[in-house]
Design a protein around this motif. Structure first.
Motif, PDB file in Angstrom:
ATOM      1  N   LYS A   1      -8.874  10.857  -9.015  1.00 57.36           N
ATOM      2  CA  LYS A   1      -9.503   9.806  -8.206  1.00 57.36           C
ATOM      3  C   LYS A   1      -8.944   8.445  -8.584  1.00 57.36           C
ATOM      4  O   LYS A   1      -8.638   7.621  -7.711  1.00 57.36           O
ATOM      5  CB  LYS A   1     -11.029   9.800  -8.412  1.00 57.36           C
ATOM      6  N   MET A   2      -8.806   8.235  -9.921  1.00 53.24           N
ATOM      7  CA  MET A   2      -8.268   6.943 -10.379  1.00 53.24           C
ATOM      8  C   MET A   2      -6.847   6.749  -9.865  1.00 53.24           C
ATOM      9  O   MET A   2      -6.495   5.677  -9.365  1.00 53.24           O
ATOM     10  CB  MET A   2      -8.285   6.865 -11.911  1.00 53.24           C
ATOM     11  N   PHE A   3      -6.013   7.805  -9.972  1.00 51.64           N
ATOM     12  CA  PHE A   3      -4.644   7.692  -9.464  1.00 51.64           C
ATOM     13  C   PHE A   3      -4.648   7.484  -7.956  1.00 51.64           C
ATOM     14  O   PHE A   3      -3.859   6.710  -7.426  1.00 51.64           O
ATOM     15  CB  PHE A   3      -3.820   8.926  -9.825  1.00 51.64           C
ATOM     16  N   GLY A   4      -5.539   8.200  -7.281  1.00 50.27           N
ATOM     17  CA  GLY A   4      -5.632   8.031  -5.828  1.00 50.27           C
ATOM     18  C   GLY A   4      -6.042   6.620  -5.468  1.00 50.27           C
ATOM     19  O   GLY A   4      -5.447   5.983  -4.582  1.00 50.27           O
ATOM     20  N   ASN A   5      -7.056   6.095  -6.141  1.00 52.64           N
ATOM     21  CA  ASN A   5      -7.498   4.725  -5.890  1.00 52.64           C
ATOM     22  C   ASN A   5      -6.390   3.731  -6.208  1.00 52.64           C
ATOM     23  O   ASN A   5      -6.133   2.790  -5.450  1.00 52.64           O
ATOM     24  CB  ASN A   5      -8.748   4.395  -6.708  1.00 52.64           C
ATOM     25  N   GLU A   6      -5.719   3.967  -7.342  1.00 54.00           N
ATOM     26  CA  GLU A   6      -4.629   3.069  -7.746  1.00 54.00           C
ATOM     27  C   GLU A   6      -3.493   3.148  -6.734  1.00 54.00           C
ATOM     28  O   GLU A   6      -2.908   2.134  -6.361  1.00 54.00           O
ATOM     29  CB  GLU A   6      -4.134   3.455  -9.149  1.00 54.00           C
ATOM     30  N   HIS A   7      -3.206   4.379  -6.290  1.00 51.29           N
ATOM     31  CA  HIS A   7      -2.129   4.551  -5.298  1.00 51.29           C
ATOM     32  C   HIS A   7      -2.476   3.828  -3.994  1.00 51.29           C
ATOM     33  O   HIS A   7      -1.639   3.108  -3.429  1.00 51.29           O
ATOM     34  CB  HIS A   7      -1.905   6.048  -5.052  1.00 51.29           C
ATOM     35  N   ARG A   8      -3.706   3.999  -3.537  1.00 50.49           N
ATOM     36  CA  ARG A   8      -4.132   3.302  -2.306  1.00 50.49           C
ATOM     37  C   ARG A   8      -4.102   1.787  -2.506  1.00 50.49           C
ATOM     38  O   ARG A   8      -3.695   1.039  -1.611  1.00 50.49           O
ATOM     39  CB  ARG A   8      -5.532   3.768  -1.906  1.00 50.49           C
ATOM     40  N   ALA A   9      -4.530   1.348  -3.710  1.00 49.29           N
ATOM     41  CA  ALA A   9      -4.520  -0.092  -3.989  1.00 49.29           C
ATOM     42  C   ALA A   9      -3.088  -0.617  -3.986  1.00 49.29           C
ATOM     43  O   ALA A   9      -2.812  -1.701  -3.449  1.00 49.29           O
ATOM     44  CB  ALA A   9      -5.195  -0.362  -5.329  1.00 49.29           C
TER      45      ALA A   9
ATOM     46  N   GLU B   1      -0.497   0.717  -2.376  1.00 53.51           N
ATOM     47  CA  GLU B   1      -0.027   0.739  -0.988  1.00 53.51           C
ATOM     48  C   GLU B   1      -0.600  -0.451  -0.220  1.00 53.51           C
ATOM     49  O   GLU B   1       0.115  -1.129   0.541  1.00 53.51           O
ATOM     50  CB  GLU B   1      -0.438   2.048  -0.304  1.00 53.51           C
ATOM     51  N   SER B   2      -1.891  -0.706  -0.431  1.00 52.61           N
ATOM     52  CA  SER B   2      -2.544  -1.833   0.242  1.00 52.61           C
ATOM     53  C   SER B   2      -1.896  -3.142  -0.190  1.00 52.61           C
ATOM     54  O   SER B   2      -1.608  -4.012   0.635  1.00 52.61           O
ATOM     55  CB  SER B   2      -4.030  -1.833  -0.085  1.00 52.61           C
ATOM     56  N   HIS B   3      -1.640  -3.285  -1.466  1.00 54.12           N
ATOM     57  CA  HIS B   3      -0.999  -4.490  -1.998  1.00 54.12           C
ATOM     58  C   HIS B   3       0.407  -4.632  -1.432  1.00 54.12           C
ATOM     59  O   HIS B   3       0.822  -5.736  -1.021  1.00 54.12           O
ATOM     60  CB  HIS B   3      -0.984  -4.430  -3.527  1.00 54.12           C
ATOM     61  N   GLU B   4       1.164  -3.505  -1.426  1.00 56.91           N
ATOM     62  CA  GLU B   4       2.530  -3.557  -0.888  1.00 56.91           C
ATOM     63  C   GLU B   4       2.513  -3.955   0.591  1.00 56.91           C
ATOM     64  O   GLU B   4       3.355  -4.742   1.035  1.00 56.91           O
ATOM     65  CB  GLU B   4       3.217  -2.204  -1.071  1.00 56.91           C
ATOM     66  N   ARG B   5       1.538  -3.400   1.361  1.00 55.66           N
ATOM     67  CA  ARG B   5       1.448  -3.787   2.785  1.00 55.66           C
ATOM     68  C   ARG B   5       1.134  -5.281   2.914  1.00 55.66           C
ATOM     69  O   ARG B   5       1.705  -5.983   3.742  1.00 55.66           O
ATOM     70  CB  ARG B   5       0.348  -2.978   3.483  1.00 55.66           C
ATOM     71  N   ALA B   6       0.196  -5.734   2.036  1.00 54.57           N
ATOM     72  CA  ALA B   6      -0.175  -7.154   2.088  1.00 54.57           C
ATOM     73  C   ALA B   6       1.023  -8.019   1.753  1.00 54.57           C
ATOM     74  O   ALA B   6       1.278  -9.045   2.407  1.00 54.57           O
ATOM     75  CB  ALA B   6      -1.327  -7.433   1.132  1.00 54.57           C
ATOM     76  N   VAL B   7       1.811  -7.627   0.724  1.00 56.08           N
ATOM     77  CA  VAL B   7       3.006  -8.393   0.343  1.00 56.08           C
ATOM     78  C   VAL B   7       4.010  -8.355   1.478  1.00 56.08           C
ATOM     79  O   VAL B   7       4.596  -9.392   1.850  1.00 56.08           O
ATOM     80  CB  VAL B   7       3.611  -7.849  -0.982  1.00 56.08           C
ATOM     81  N   GLN B   8       4.233  -7.189   2.077  1.00 59.23           N
ATOM     82  CA  GLN B   8       5.193  -7.075   3.179  1.00 59.23           C
ATOM     83  C   GLN B   8       4.739  -7.893   4.392  1.00 59.23           C
ATOM     84  O   GLN B   8       5.551  -8.537   5.048  1.00 59.23           O
ATOM     85  CB  GLN B   8       5.379  -5.609   3.555  1.00 59.23           C
ATOM     86  N   GLU B   9       3.423  -7.836   4.656  1.00 61.45           N
ATOM     87  CA  GLU B   9       2.904  -8.632   5.781  1.00 61.45           C
ATOM     88  C   GLU B   9       3.082 -10.127   5.518  1.00 61.45           C
ATOM     89  O   GLU B   9       3.451 -10.893   6.422  1.00 61.45           O
ATOM     90  CB  GLU B   9       1.424  -8.312   6.025  1.00 61.45           C
ATOM     91  N   THR B  10       2.834 -10.505   4.244  1.00 61.85           N
ATOM     92  CA  THR B  10       3.002 -11.914   3.882  1.00 61.85           C
ATOM     93  C   THR B  10       4.462 -12.320   4.041  1.00 61.85           C
ATOM     94  O   THR B  10       4.772 -13.373   4.623  1.00 61.85           O
ATOM     95  CB  THR B  10       2.539 -12.160   2.427  1.00 61.85           C
ATOM     96  N   PHE B  11       5.385 -11.516   3.552  1.00 64.88           N
ATOM     97  CA  PHE B  11       6.815 -11.809   3.717  1.00 64.88           C
ATOM     98  C   PHE B  11       7.192 -11.840   5.193  1.00 64.88           C
ATOM     99  O   PHE B  11       7.963 -12.692   5.638  1.00 64.88           O
ATOM    100  CB  PHE B  11       7.683 -10.792   2.971  1.00 64.88           C
ATOM    101  N   ALA B  12       6.633 -10.888   5.944  1.00 60.49           N
ATOM    102  CA  ALA B  12       6.949 -10.838   7.380  1.00 60.49           C
ATOM    103  C   ALA B  12       6.446 -12.109   8.055  1.00 60.49           C
ATOM    104  O   ALA B  12       7.155 -12.704   8.884  1.00 60.49           O
ATOM    105  CB  ALA B  12       6.315  -9.604   8.012  1.00 60.49           C
ATOM    106  N   ARG B  13       5.256 -12.589   7.715  1.00 61.15           N
ATOM    107  CA  ARG B  13       4.732 -13.833   8.318  1.00 61.15           C
ATOM    108  C   ARG B  13       5.582 -15.024   7.915  1.00 61.15           C
ATOM    109  O   ARG B  13       5.865 -15.899   8.729  1.00 61.15           O
ATOM    110  CB  ARG B  13       3.283 -14.061   7.877  1.00 61.15           C
TER     111      ARG B  13
END
Length: 139
Positions: free
Chosen positions: A107-115, A117-129
């Motif tokens: 669960k911890m790895f899953g949560n960390e993995h989702r976090a 991925e979420s962070h990477e999407r946020a960073v990519q979205e920020t770079f894209a903007r």
């Protein structure tokens, strides 16, 4: 003649006396041997009696030892059964705890993995903007 007869009689008496002495010596030797045999026979009888007593004691010890051995085997079997049951319980408890721990870790790895991925999407979205913003500024 008389003297000759007396001399012969004395010789015969001396011979008989010597034979009697030898017979008495043999009789004394035989008496000693008989006493030694009687003593040996008495000792042999005593040994037989003691041997019988010792045989009975050994048989008694064997019986007691067999009973103690059977008791020890029963105790060992009970200990083994109890130990096996205890080990099964401990193994089951450890297995359950391990499964729970692995589940928590997953669960911890899953949560960390989702976090991530979420962070990477946020960073990519920020770079894209930012790229879009720069592209607009450049136009």
């Amino acid at each position: 003649r008389r003297a000759l007869a007396l001399g012969q009689a004395d010789e015969k008496a001396d011979g008989l006396a010597a034979g009697l002495s030898e017979a008495r010596a043999r009789e004394a030797g035989l008496e000693e041997r008989l006493q030694a045999w009687e003593k040996s026979h008495s000792l042999l009888h005593t040994l037989e009696v003691h041997s019988g007593i010792l045989t009975e004691k050994v048989a008694s010890l064997d019986d007691r030892q067999a009973a103690e051995s059977a008791d020890a085997r029963a105790q060992l079997k009970n200990f083994h059964l109890q130990h096996t049951e205890d080990m099964e319980e401990a193994t089951n408890a450890a297995s359950t705890a391990l499964k729970e721990h692995v589940g928590e870790v997953m669960k911890m790895f899953g949560n960390e993995h989702r976090a991530r991925e979420s962070h990477e999407r946020a960073v990519q979205e920020t770079f894209a903007r930012e790229r879009e913003g720069r592209a607009r500024q450049d136009e």
